[in-house]
Design an enzyme around this catalytic site. Sequence first.
Site, short mmCIF file in Angstrom:
data_model
loop_
_atom_site.label_atom_id
_atom_site.label_comp_id
_atom_site.label_asym_id
_atom_site.label_seq_id
_atom_site.Cartn_x
_atom_site.Cartn_y
_atom_site.Cartn_z
CE LYS A 39 -13.48 6.16 -10.55
NZ LYS A 39 -14.44 4.86 -11.43
CE LYS A 60 0.19 -14.99 -7.89
NZ LYS A 60 -1.28 -15.48 -8.89
CG ASN A 107 -3.71 -12.11 -6.77
OD1 ASN A 107 -5.64 -12.79 -5.50
ND2 ASN A 107 -3.81 -11.76 -7.40
CG ASP A 153 -1.88 1.31 0.96
OD1 ASP A 153 -2.41 1.12 0.09
OD2 ASP A 153 -2.33 1.82 2.23
#
Length: 237
Positions: A204, A182, A180, A158
Amino acid sequence: MLRSCTAALRTLRALRQAGRRVPRCEPVLARRWFSTEKVIPKDHALPNPSWSKDLRLLFDQFMKKCEDGSWERLPSYKSKYTQKSEDFKTYFLDSKLVKEQLSQAQLFTRGYEDGLGFEYVIFYNDDEKRTVCLFQGGPYLQGVPGFLHGGAIATMIDATVGMCAAIPGGIVMTANLNINFKRPIPLCSVVVINSQLDKIEGRKLFLSCNVRSADEKILYSEATGLFIKLDPEKSLI
């Protein structure tokens, strides 16, 4: 002595109300009350004795890349006033309580002693709209015994992606972060967090990210993020 305190407080209020601008990459020189000594905040994005050999090697490699101006090392302080932080405060109600809270605030990732928590440095490439974070997670960031806590690496993802969005976007906040995982990351090892600004649509900003081993052969995590540029006309409260 009491008059000196009152005068100092009035000076600080006047500077803040005047909206004094402070460059992003320059430390603020604080002055101790009752003393003429200037205090320079410590830049925590520089090597310290807790940095491993791998982290120092990667740091030196990226500092070489900074020599031609293509890359820039971003300083990191526990707490400091910059123009962006001054701008950010305008999103909050102008109350005494909020001002007191902000005066005591410090960066979440810089709250540990050297070597115990988040050890990192972020480099930025303006032409490529890319950030690279060299990160070493200390023993206080353990999750499963021997491995980094998932929340700790999410924090650094982040922070890295957010910095990649904030430099071109100004004041931004995370709207979505999809990670995700891994493979687990060994505690106290060094990883490279690569972040890329993919596109901008109005307010955005869309970004992607991956986390790899120091030699970049092992993929630990992949992520995508959506950040929103805040509207200066609207309050967050």
